[in-house]
Design a protein around this motif. Structure first.
Motif, mmCIF file in Angstrom:
data_model
loop_
_atom_site.group_PDB
_atom_site.id
_atom_site.type_symbol
_atom_site.label_atom_id
_atom_site.label_comp_id
_atom_site.label_asym_id
_atom_site.label_seq_id
_atom_site.Cartn_x
_atom_site.Cartn_y
_atom_site.Cartn_z
ATOM 1 N N GLU A 12 -25.676 -15.314 -22.149
ATOM 2 C CA GLU A 12 -25.499 -13.895 -21.795
ATOM 3 C C GLU A 12 -24.315 -13.731 -20.842
ATOM 4 O O GLU A 12 -23.560 -12.769 -20.936
ATOM 5 C CB GLU A 12 -26.775 -13.331 -21.162
ATOM 6 C CG GLU A 12 -27.911 -13.153 -22.131
ATOM 7 C CD GLU A 12 -27.596 -12.111 -23.208
ATOM 8 O OE1 GLU A 12 -26.980 -11.080 -22.902
ATOM 9 O OE2 GLU A 12 -27.962 -12.360 -24.369
ATOM 10 N N THR A 13 -24.148 -14.673 -19.933
ATOM 11 C CA THR A 13 -23.032 -14.623 -18.988
ATOM 12 C C THR A 13 -21.697 -14.701 -19.732
ATOM 13 O O THR A 13 -20.765 -13.950 -19.427
ATOM 14 C CB THR A 13 -23.141 -15.775 -17.967
ATOM 15 O OG1 THR A 13 -24.404 -15.671 -17.305
ATOM 16 C CG2 THR A 13 -22.009 -15.731 -16.958
ATOM 17 N N VAL A 15 -21.157 -13.907 -22.902
ATOM 18 C CA VAL A 15 -21.003 -12.677 -23.689
ATOM 19 C C VAL A 15 -20.491 -11.551 -22.800
ATOM 20 O O VAL A 15 -19.559 -10.817 -23.167
ATOM 21 C CB VAL A 15 -22.336 -12.283 -24.377
ATOM 22 C CG1 VAL A 15 -22.264 -10.876 -24.953
ATOM 23 C CG2 VAL A 15 -22.696 -13.291 -25.455
ATOM 24 N N GLU A 16 -21.070 -11.408 -21.626
ATOM 25 C CA GLU A 16 -20.641 -10.351 -20.710
ATOM 26 C C GLU A 16 -19.201 -10.583 -20.239
ATOM 27 O O GLU A 16 -18.409 -9.652 -20.147
ATOM 28 C CB GLU A 16 -21.590 -10.249 -19.514
ATOM 29 C CG GLU A 16 -21.289 -9.091 -18.587
ATOM 30 C CD GLU A 16 -21.258 -7.730 -19.273
ATOM 31 O OE1 GLU A 16 -20.441 -6.884 -18.853
ATOM 32 O OE2 GLU A 16 -22.009 -7.500 -20.249
ATOM 33 N N ARG A 17 -18.852 -11.823 -19.963
ATOM 34 C CA ARG A 17 -17.472 -12.141 -19.563
ATOM 35 C C ARG A 17 -16.503 -11.806 -20.690
ATOM 36 O O ARG A 17 -15.439 -11.242 -20.465
ATOM 37 C CB ARG A 17 -17.357 -13.629 -19.202
ATOM 38 C CG ARG A 17 -15.950 -14.081 -18.883
ATOM 39 C CD ARG A 17 -15.776 -14.379 -17.429
ATOM 40 N NE ARG A 17 -14.518 -15.079 -17.221
ATOM 41 C CZ ARG A 17 -13.483 -14.511 -16.610
ATOM 42 N NH1 ARG A 17 -13.569 -13.292 -16.148
ATOM 43 N NH2 ARG A 17 -12.367 -15.179 -16.445
ATOM 44 N N ARG A 19 -16.920 -9.559 -23.027
ATOM 45 C CA ARG A 19 -16.828 -8.093 -23.117
ATOM 46 C C ARG A 19 -15.884 -7.535 -22.050
ATOM 47 O O ARG A 19 -15.105 -6.633 -22.322
ATOM 48 C CB ARG A 19 -18.209 -7.464 -22.996
ATOM 49 C CG ARG A 19 -19.078 -7.732 -24.222
ATOM 50 C CD ARG A 19 -20.386 -7.057 -24.113
ATOM 51 N NE ARG A 19 -20.166 -5.610 -24.233
ATOM 52 C CZ ARG A 19 -21.105 -4.714 -24.140
ATOM 53 N NH1 ARG A 19 -22.342 -5.067 -23.919
ATOM 54 N NH2 ARG A 19 -20.820 -3.436 -24.264
ATOM 55 N N ARG A 20 -15.951 -8.057 -20.829
ATOM 56 C CA ARG A 20 -15.069 -7.595 -19.754
ATOM 57 C C ARG A 20 -13.607 -7.916 -20.079
ATOM 58 O O ARG A 20 -12.724 -7.081 -19.904
ATOM 59 C CB ARG A 20 -15.462 -8.213 -18.421
ATOM 60 C CG ARG A 20 -16.583 -7.495 -17.718
ATOM 61 C CD ARG A 20 -16.724 -7.887 -16.252
ATOM 62 N NE ARG A 20 -16.637 -9.310 -15.972
ATOM 63 C CZ ARG A 20 -17.650 -10.171 -16.025
ATOM 64 N NH1 ARG A 20 -18.853 -9.756 -16.346
ATOM 65 N NH2 ARG A 20 -17.471 -11.443 -15.736
ATOM 66 N N ARG A 169 -13.893 -0.002 -21.216
ATOM 67 C CA ARG A 169 -15.179 0.568 -21.594
ATOM 68 C C ARG A 169 -15.288 2.077 -21.335
ATOM 69 O O ARG A 169 -16.381 2.609 -21.186
ATOM 70 C CB ARG A 169 -16.332 -0.147 -20.885
ATOM 71 C CG ARG A 169 -16.440 -1.608 -21.230
ATOM 72 C CD ARG A 169 -17.663 -2.192 -20.599
ATOM 73 N NE ARG A 169 -17.699 -3.632 -20.764
ATOM 74 C CZ ARG A 169 -18.644 -4.398 -20.316
ATOM 75 N NH1 ARG A 169 -19.667 -3.880 -19.665
ATOM 76 N NH2 ARG A 169 -18.623 -5.681 -20.496
#
Length: 175
Positions: A12-13, A15-17, A19-20, A169
């Motif tokens: 998850e970390t 994936v979030e990185r 996305r950022r 975003r």
């Protein structure tokens, strides 16, 4: 230079990185519409591109689990309306998950193409009507490649109108 390897099954970390970092790319905002089973389907997209000028060909990436993906794949014909800066509320509405199919475009001014009767949003910068020539699965998305069959400038817009863009975003305008 910072290097971060990504696992084949990312955490998850990660994936979030991702996305950022990917959000640091500015992209145009469009709406894909399709007419399927007697109903209009529409969704906001930021992953689209012109592929070729001869013949005019474009692609769009659609979330593979969404009903829009089924509508575009099954109908074989769709439109892409490129949004102007004044259409932020339309982009937000059509990007909302779980929108009803019935009445989806009731509050959105549009007209229909002559050939397929597919919606084109009024006030968009430009629009394209396309016939699907191929589809490709890519992770969680379906990449749909289409040949342009008709195109034009949006109702009530000028060549100097500003585009709606997606960056960090958020929807933004240029200028």
């Amino acid at each position: 230079m910072e290097i971060e390897p990504v696992d084949s099954h990312p955490s998850e970390t990660q994936v979030e990185r991702y996305r950022r970092l990917a959000a640091e790319h500015a992209s145009g905002v469009g709406v894909v519409c399709s007419r399927y089973r007697g109903k209009d389907h529409a969704i906001t997209v930021t992953a689209f591109a012109d592929v070729s000028y001869d013949p005019p060909t474009m692609l769009v990436c659609l979330y593979d689990m969404g009903r829009m993906c089924e509508a575009v794949a099954a109908s074989g014909s769709w439109t892409l309306s490129l949004l102007s800066a004044g259409q932020r509320s339309v982009a937000n509405w059509l990007a909302s998950p779980g929108n009803p199919v019935d009445g989806l475009l009731d509050s959105v001014p549009f007209h229909r193409t002559e050939r397929s009767g597919t919606p084109v949003l009024d006030g968009c910068l430009s629009w394209f009507e396309l016939d699907t020539v191929s589809t490709h699965t890519a992770a969680t998305h379906l990449v749909v490649v289409g040949r342009v069959t008709a195109m034009g400038r949006g109702e009530g817009t000028a060549a100097t109108s500003r585009p709606l863009v997606h960056y960090a975003r958020e929807y933004k305008s240029i200028g």
